[in-house]
Scaffold this motif. Structure first.
Motif, mmCIF file in Angstrom:
data_model
loop_
_atom_site.group_PDB
_atom_site.id
_atom_site.type_symbol
_atom_site.label_atom_id
_atom_site.label_comp_id
_atom_site.label_asym_id
_atom_site.label_seq_id
_atom_site.Cartn_x
_atom_site.Cartn_y
_atom_site.Cartn_z
ATOM 1 N N ILE A 162 0.841 -1.200 0.000
ATOM 2 C CA ILE A 162 0.000 0.000 0.000
ATOM 3 C C ILE A 162 0.874 1.247 0.000
ATOM 4 C CG2 ILE A 162 -1.734 1.306 1.282
ATOM 5 C CD1 ILE A 162 -2.872 -1.319 2.263
ATOM 6 N N ARG A 163 1.957 1.218 0.779
ATOM 7 C CA ARG A 163 2.874 2.365 0.812
ATOM 8 C C ARG A 163 3.491 2.600 -0.558
ATOM 9 N NH1 ARG A 163 5.459 -0.045 4.954
ATOM 10 N NH2 ARG A 163 7.397 0.047 3.787
ATOM 11 N N LEU B 247 -3.576 7.178 3.008
ATOM 12 C CA LEU B 247 -3.103 5.809 3.177
ATOM 13 C C LEU B 247 -1.634 5.767 3.580
ATOM 14 C CD1 LEU B 247 -4.793 3.971 0.153
ATOM 15 C CD2 LEU B 247 -5.293 3.663 2.585
ATOM 16 N N CYS C 258 -0.391 4.110 7.137
ATOM 17 C CA CYS C 258 0.633 3.060 7.234
ATOM 18 C C CYS C 258 1.774 3.486 8.143
ATOM 19 C CB CYS C 258 1.160 2.713 5.844
ATOM 20 S SG CYS C 258 -0.048 1.949 4.749
ATOM 21 N N LYS D 121 2.874 1.838 12.229
ATOM 22 C CA LYS D 121 4.210 1.377 12.623
ATOM 23 C C LYS D 121 4.755 2.123 13.844
ATOM 24 C CE LYS D 121 5.241 -1.594 9.256
ATOM 25 N NZ LYS D 121 5.704 -2.966 9.485
ATOM 26 N N ASP E 109 7.313 7.079 3.887
ATOM 27 C CA ASP E 109 7.543 5.811 3.188
ATOM 28 C C ASP E 109 8.881 5.179 3.557
ATOM 29 O OD1 ASP E 109 6.906 3.879 0.856
ATOM 30 O OD2 ASP E 109 8.900 4.634 0.373
#
Length: 411
Positions: A2-3, A246, A250, A254, A313
């Motif tokens: 997704i990232r 998104l 993500c 984390k 990212d």
């Protein structure tokens, strides 16, 4: 995954917004500012993170490469706004800033991806430590460096070929051209990013997707301006509505807030502040030899300070790659905390400052001021940055030009 898909959207937007012809004709100033300021900040953040965060030298380099990348999600919209309002148009300030961001991002991301493929490959970590111990460069590291260099070259060639193909297909006069171009460009870019990520050479996919998007923009802007505007606006909507949320979701998944303390916050902010200060000083010094004045120097410096997109990212990517190495996983988690804090601190603050300062410091183009600007303007600076010739040609003629034309017509 997704990232990677979310990152692909900003890479496509970045490529579509890049003026390749301007970068080719005026490469000296953007390349100089982008490389010199990025390298200076990388050195400063590496040293600061090594001593302040007390992490290993190798992980300090990764920390620097993540923290110094300029966010196109903040800078690009601001420069587009300035272009629409003709602010700094005579000296092409927005175009120069976009070119600087392109050089900065490309340099840092390539170095990060190449270095990560070297460090986090089975059996290579100890070899890299041996290399830093001033012993002979081991064969696995040399092989990995050559493989990465080769994949980057193939990525450049592949991006050029794919961009050339998208010049021809679909044709500009075909029905539903915009939809076909949007779909093909997105599908090709996502395939490049994810495919090369799966084979552990994501750097080549990043370069290929960026070059493909930039080449498409070159051709599509000439055959039909409305169609390229439609493509750009569609990817802007996809980024703002889906990809950006998104990407940060993500990142948040984390992040472990239970391990965050005030001591870590202050130490990370200190490292971030040192990097931003060094970047500002270097940009101001480099631009002293250019044509821009002090107010425009401030705008250029502010445009290189926001952090957001690539930190969201690359930081989780580093954590994922460091997982097999227990001694480095904890340091990678600390680096991700620093990346998140850099996003929280720099993105909103410098977004507001850049828009406020840019709207007040950049001069709008005024035809009545053209003779005075021409008199005080030296077009021989730093081969690269020049006056917008369309604006320069449209200015009122000076008395000397009028007299010259009169003499020519008389004889």
């Amino acid at each position: 995954m997704i990232r990677k898909v979310a990152l692909t959207m900003i890479v496509v937007r970045w490529g579509l917004a890049t003026d390749v012809q301007f970068l080719y004709e005026n490469a000296v100033m953007p390349v100089t500012i982008g490389l010199v300021s990025a390298i200076g900040e990388i050195i400063a953040v590496t040293i600061a993170s090594y001593f302040i965060l007390n992490i290993s030298f190798v992980m300090s380099i990764f920390c620097a490469l993540i923290l110094v990348i300029v966010s196109p999600a903040v800078t690009v919209p601001a420069m587009i706004l300035f272009k629409e309002k003709s602010l700094g148009s005579l000296k092409r300030i927005p175009e120069n800033v976009l070119a600087v961001c392109c050089v900065d991002n490309l340099f840092c991301v390539i170095i990060f991806m190449v270095l990560s493929s070297i460090i986090f490959t089975d059996g290579l970590f100890e070899s890299f430590n041996v290399f830093f111990s001033r012993q002979i460069l081991s064969a696995p590291i040399a092989t990995t460096i050559l493989l990465n260099a080769g994949t980057i070259v193939f990525g450049i060639i592949g991006g050029v070929i794919l961009g050339w193909l998208l010049w021809r297909f679909p044709r500009s006069d075909a029905p539903h051209t915009q939809f076909a171009r949007i779909t093909l460009l997105g599908a090709v870019s996502i395939s490049l990013m994810i495919g090369t990520y799966l084979i552990k050479y994501s750097c080549s996919g990043f370069v290929a997707a960026l070059i493909t998007s930039a080449m498409c923009a070159m051709k599509w802007k000439t055959d039909n301006k409305d169609k390229i505007d439609c493509v750009e606006s569609t990817y802007k909507y996809i980024w703002d509505s889906f990809a950006l949320p998104l990407l940060f979701i993500c990142l948040g998944m984390k992040f472990d807030c239970s391990t965050l303390t005030w001591e870590i916050v202050f130490l990370c902010i200190a490292v971030i502040a040192i990097g931003l200060l060094v970047r500002t000083i270097i940009v101001m010094l480099v631009t002293l030899s250019s044509h821009i004045n002090f107010k425009e120097q401030i705008v250029v410096a502010l445009s290189l300070l926001p952090r957001a997109t690539f930190q969201a990212d690359l930081a989780p990517t580093l954590v994922l790659m460091a997982t097999p190495f227990p001694d480095k996983a904890q340091e990678a988690a600390l680096i991700m905390k620093a990346a998140i804090l850099s996003v929280l601190v720099t993105a909103p603050i410098f977004d507001i400052l850049l828009n406020l300062v840019g709207l007040n410091c950049l001069s709008p183009y005024n035809p009545q001021d053209a003779p005075a600007l021409e008199k005080n303007f030296d077009k021989s600076y730093m081969n690269g940055d020049h006056v917008d010739e369309t604006i320069y040609a449209a200015r009122p003629k000076t008395y000397s030009e009028y007299r010259s034309e009169t003499v020519i017509e008389r004889y």
